[in-house]
Design a protein around this motif. Structure first.
Motif: not given
Length: 206
Positions: A73-78, A101-107, A113-120, A122-127
């Motif tokens: 749903n977003n123009d993201s780097f994932f 918790i471990v989350v690995s995502s292609q990007h 790495n800082n923006e990847i971590r920050r966004k993930i 947020e996603i964990i907290e929303a999930a």
């Protein structure tokens, strides 16, 4: 990139199934369809979560679903390749708290790495919004460092991930071999799904 239907060279080497096994599978003379082989079936439902699945795999499913929805749903780097593991401590056979918790995502290569971590995060907290998360030191995001190359271009193996999914997050002991695929004559996975379906209805109906 690196794995396209336009450039892929696919060679197929197949032969007919063993006639010894086929005797139990092939339908003839109006006999019932046979399983064709032996297998171990495992399936259950529990009241740890609304999905009636064990807490560790339910939480990891929610994280990956939220990550996938965000990517679509977003123009993201994932990128599309991702995986998650949620470790849960139990007390008296009930989930007590999340220990890690471990989350690995292609990007994309351009993502840092800082923006990847920050966004993930947020996603964990929303999930899983109503759960107390472990400290940030216990939330490991792309722990190998980078995850630019993904999918079949990076690694061919999915067997291990599917084994964990099909054993409800490793709740069922197994020897590490591959489970059967979509062939309905192979009993392992289809019977496990049916076992969970029946157990889920029993639990839901009280």
């Amino acid at each position: 990139d690196g794995f396209s239907w336009k450039t892929a060279n696919i060679e197929t080497f197949l032969h007919e199934q063993s006639t010894d096994i086929a005797m139990g599978v092939d339908s003839k003379d109006n006999k019932d369809e046979g399983a064709g082989d032996q297998g171990i079936m495992f399936g259950y439902a529990c009241d740890e979560t609304d999905s009636l699945m064990p807490a560790p795999i339910d939480y990891s499913h929610k994280i990956l679903k939220t990550l996938s929805d965000y990517r679509h749903n977003n123009d993201s780097f994932f990128g599309p390749d991702s995986k998650s593991q949620v470790s849960v401590l139990y007390k008296n056979n009930r989930p007590k708290n999340i220990s890690s918790i471990v989350v690995s995502s292609q990007h994309l290569e351009t993502a840092n790495n800082n923006e990847i971590r920050r966004k993930i995060l947020e996603i964990i907290e929303a999930a899983i919004p109503n759960l107390i998360l472990p400290s940030e030191k216990k939330i490991l995001i792309n722990p190998t460092g980078r995850f630019v190359i993904g999918g079949p271009d990076g690694d061919a193996g999915l067997t291990g991930r599917k084994i964990i999914v099909d054993t409800y997050g490793g709740a069922a002991p197994h020897g590490g071999g591959a489970f059967s695929g979509k062939d309905y004559t192979k009993v392992d996975r289809s019977a496990a799904y049916m076992a969970r379906y029946l157990a889920k209805n029993i639990v839901a109906s009280g």
